[in-house]
Motif scaffolding. Structure first.
Motif, PDB file in Angstrom:
ATOM      1  N   PRO A 178      15.601  16.885  31.524  1.00 36.09           N
ATOM      2  CA  PRO A 178      15.453  16.775  32.970  1.00 36.09           C
ATOM      3  C   PRO A 178      14.287  17.653  33.446  1.00 36.09           C
ATOM      4  CG  PRO A 178      17.738  17.122  32.385  1.00 36.09           C
ATOM      5  CD  PRO A 178      16.924  17.369  31.144  1.00 36.09           C
ATOM      6  N   PHE A 179      13.640  17.225  34.526  1.00 30.47           N
ATOM      7  CA  PHE A 179      12.499  17.964  35.056  1.00 30.47           C
ATOM      8  C   PHE A 179      12.383  17.739  36.556  1.00 30.47           C
ATOM      9  CE2 PHE A 179      10.884  13.747  34.140  1.00 30.47           C
ATOM     10  CZ  PHE A 179      10.031  13.473  35.204  1.00 30.47           C
ATOM     11  N   HIS A 217       7.079  20.453  37.816  1.00 27.43           N
ATOM     12  CA  HIS A 217       6.984  21.063  36.494  1.00 27.43           C
ATOM     13  C   HIS A 217       5.790  20.497  35.722  1.00 27.43           C
ATOM     14  CE1 HIS A 217      11.575  21.967  36.406  1.00 27.43           C
ATOM     15  NE2 HIS A 217      10.895  22.947  36.954  1.00 27.43           N
ATOM     16  N   PHE A 218       5.283  21.310  34.796  1.00 30.67           N
ATOM     17  CA  PHE A 218       4.259  20.795  33.899  1.00 30.67           C
ATOM     18  C   PHE A 218       4.944  19.965  32.819  1.00 30.67           C
ATOM     19  CE2 PHE A 218       2.108  20.901  29.843  1.00 30.67           C
ATOM     20  CZ  PHE A 218       0.888  20.367  30.199  1.00 30.67           C
ATOM     21  N   ILE A 219       4.588  18.702  32.755  1.00 32.37           N
ATOM     22  CA  ILE A 219       5.003  17.842  31.652  1.00 32.37           C
ATOM     23  C   ILE A 219       3.764  17.087  31.204  1.00 32.37           C
ATOM     24  CG2 ILE A 219       7.408  17.600  32.395  1.00 32.37           C
ATOM     25  CD1 ILE A 219       6.703  14.820  33.476  1.00 32.37           C
ATOM     26  N   GLN A 220       3.794  16.574  29.988  1.00 35.78           N
ATOM     27  CA  GLN A 220       2.665  15.799  29.496  1.00 35.78           C
ATOM     28  C   GLN A 220       2.548  14.514  30.311  1.00 35.78           C
ATOM     29  OE1 GLN A 220       0.476  16.886  27.323  1.00 35.78           O
ATOM     30  NE2 GLN A 220       1.627  18.764  26.945  1.00 35.78           N
ATOM     31  N   VAL A 221       1.343  14.196  30.732  1.00 37.04           N
ATOM     32  CA  VAL A 221       1.144  13.073  31.637  1.00 37.04           C
ATOM     33  C   VAL A 221       1.355  11.721  30.948  1.00 37.04           C
ATOM     34  CG1 VAL A 221      -1.358  12.898  31.299  1.00 37.04           C
ATOM     35  CG2 VAL A 221      -0.346  12.197  33.475  1.00 37.04           C
ATOM     36  N   ASN A 222       1.128  11.645  29.651  1.00 39.37           N
ATOM     37  CA  ASN A 222       1.269  10.383  28.922  1.00 39.37           C
ATOM     38  C   ASN A 222       2.438  10.533  27.946  1.00 39.37           C
ATOM     39  OD1 ASN A 222       0.987   8.301  26.905  1.00 39.37           O
ATOM     40  ND2 ASN A 222      -1.087   7.955  27.687  1.00 39.37           N
ATOM     41  N   GLN A 223       3.564   9.902  28.291  1.00 36.58           N
ATOM     42  CA  GLN A 223       4.772  10.104  27.492  1.00 36.58           C
ATOM     43  C   GLN A 223       4.627   9.552  26.074  1.00 36.58           C
ATOM     44  OE1 GLN A 223       8.409   8.870  29.343  1.00 36.58           O
ATOM     45  NE2 GLN A 223       9.651   9.641  27.687  1.00 36.58           N
ATOM     46  N   GLU A 225      18.051   9.743  41.480  1.00 40.75           N
ATOM     47  CA  GLU A 225      18.673  10.689  40.550  1.00 40.75           C
ATOM     48  C   GLU A 225      17.650  11.696  40.026  1.00 40.75           C
ATOM     49  OE1 GLU A 225      21.956  10.658  40.000  1.00 40.75           O
ATOM     50  OE2 GLU A 225      22.050   8.997  41.422  1.00 40.75           O
ATOM     51  N   GLN A 226      18.162  12.756  39.418  1.00 43.31           N
ATOM     52  CA  GLN A 226      17.321  13.765  38.775  1.00 43.31           C
ATOM     53  C   GLN A 226      16.469  13.092  37.699  1.00 43.31           C
ATOM     54  OE1 GLN A 226      17.109  17.421  38.976  1.00 43.31           O
ATOM     55  NE2 GLN A 226      15.342  16.780  37.802  1.00 43.31           N
TER      56      GLN A 226
END
Length: 198
Positions: A94-95, A99-105, A82-83
Motif C-alpha cells: 500500500p502507498f 510517496h516515492f514509488i517507481q513510476v513504471n511498474q 480504496e487505499q
C-alpha cells in the motif's frame, strides 16, 4: 509514456476543470496507477466549491478512480475509492500518491526480480537495504532471507514499510530511520541489530 488507463482519464477531467468557477485555483493534477484502480490527485490552492467537488466525486465513482484532494502541500484527503497498492514479487505494498514509488511498474518488477536473482538470498542470509522506501526490495528479500533490515531517511516511509511488512506477514524484517548521507554507526548506537550490519 503515460499508461493508456491514465491517458483515458484526461479528456473527462479536462472537461470538468474547464467548467470550474475558478480554474486558476487548480495547482496540478497527478495520476498514479495502482493495482486496483487509477488514482487522481487534485492539488488546489483555494477551497473547491461544493458543485466542483460533487462533479469530481461523481466522475471518480463512475470511472472507478481513487480520488484525493490536496489543499496543502503536505495534506492528502482521500474522498473516493480504496487505499492504493501495488504488488511486487509476492508482496502487497500500500502507498500514498505522495510517496516515492517507481513510476513504471513493469520496469520496477523486472528490477526487483533482477536484484533477487543477482543476490540469490538464501534462508540463512542477513540483508541490509539502504534507502528502502516502502519496502520495495526489502519485503521480497525478507521472503527469501533469514533477516532483513531496511533503512530510510524519512520516518513516514519507515512507518509505512513496517506496516507493509505486517500486512504481508513478515516478522523477519526491521526498519529504521537514519540520514543515509552521514555515518550510520554514530546515529544508531542504540539499535544493536542495525549496528551489526554496518
Amino acid at each position: 509514456m503515460l499508461d493508456d488507463r491514465l491517458n483515458a482519464l484526461i479528456p473527462q477531467l479536462r472537461s470538468i476543470f474547464a467548467d470550474f468557477k475558478q480554474p486558476a485555483m487548480l495547482g496540478h493534477l497527478e495520476l498514479v496507477l495502482g493495482d486496483a484502480e487509477p488514482v487522481a490527485v487534485i492539488r488546489h490552492t483555494k477551497p473547491l466549491t461544493d458543485k466542483d467537488q460533487a462533479r469530481l466525486k461523481d466522475y471518480a465513482e463512475q470511472a472507478g478512480v481513487t480520488l484525493y484532494f490536496m489543499p496543502e502541500a503536505n495534506q492528502l484527503d482521500r474522498v473516493v475509492g480504496e487505499q492504493p497498492f501495488y504488488s511486487e514479487v509476492g508482496v502487497k505494498l500500500p502507498f500514498l500518491p505522495s510517496h516515492f514509488i517507481q513510476v513504471n511498474q513493469a520496469i520496477n518488477a523486472r528490477m526487483v526480480a533482477q536484484a533477487l536473482e543477482w543476490l540469490a538470498p538464501e534462508s540463512n542470509d542477513r540483508v541490509l537495504d539502504l534507502f528502502c522506501g516502502l519496502g520495495n526490495f526489502t519485503l521480497p528479500l525478507a521472503k527469501q532471507s533469514a533477516h532483513v533490515v531496511g533503512v530510510e531517511g524519512v520516518q513516514d516511509m519507515v512507518d509505512w514499510a513496517a506496516d507493509n511488512a505486517k500486512l504481508n506477514g513478515l516478522s523477519n524484517v526491521e526498519f529504521y530511520q537514519a540520514n543515509l548521507e552521514q555515518e550510520l554507526s554514530q546515529q544508531l548506537g542504540h539499535h544493536s541489530n542495525l549496528i551489526r550490519f554496518c
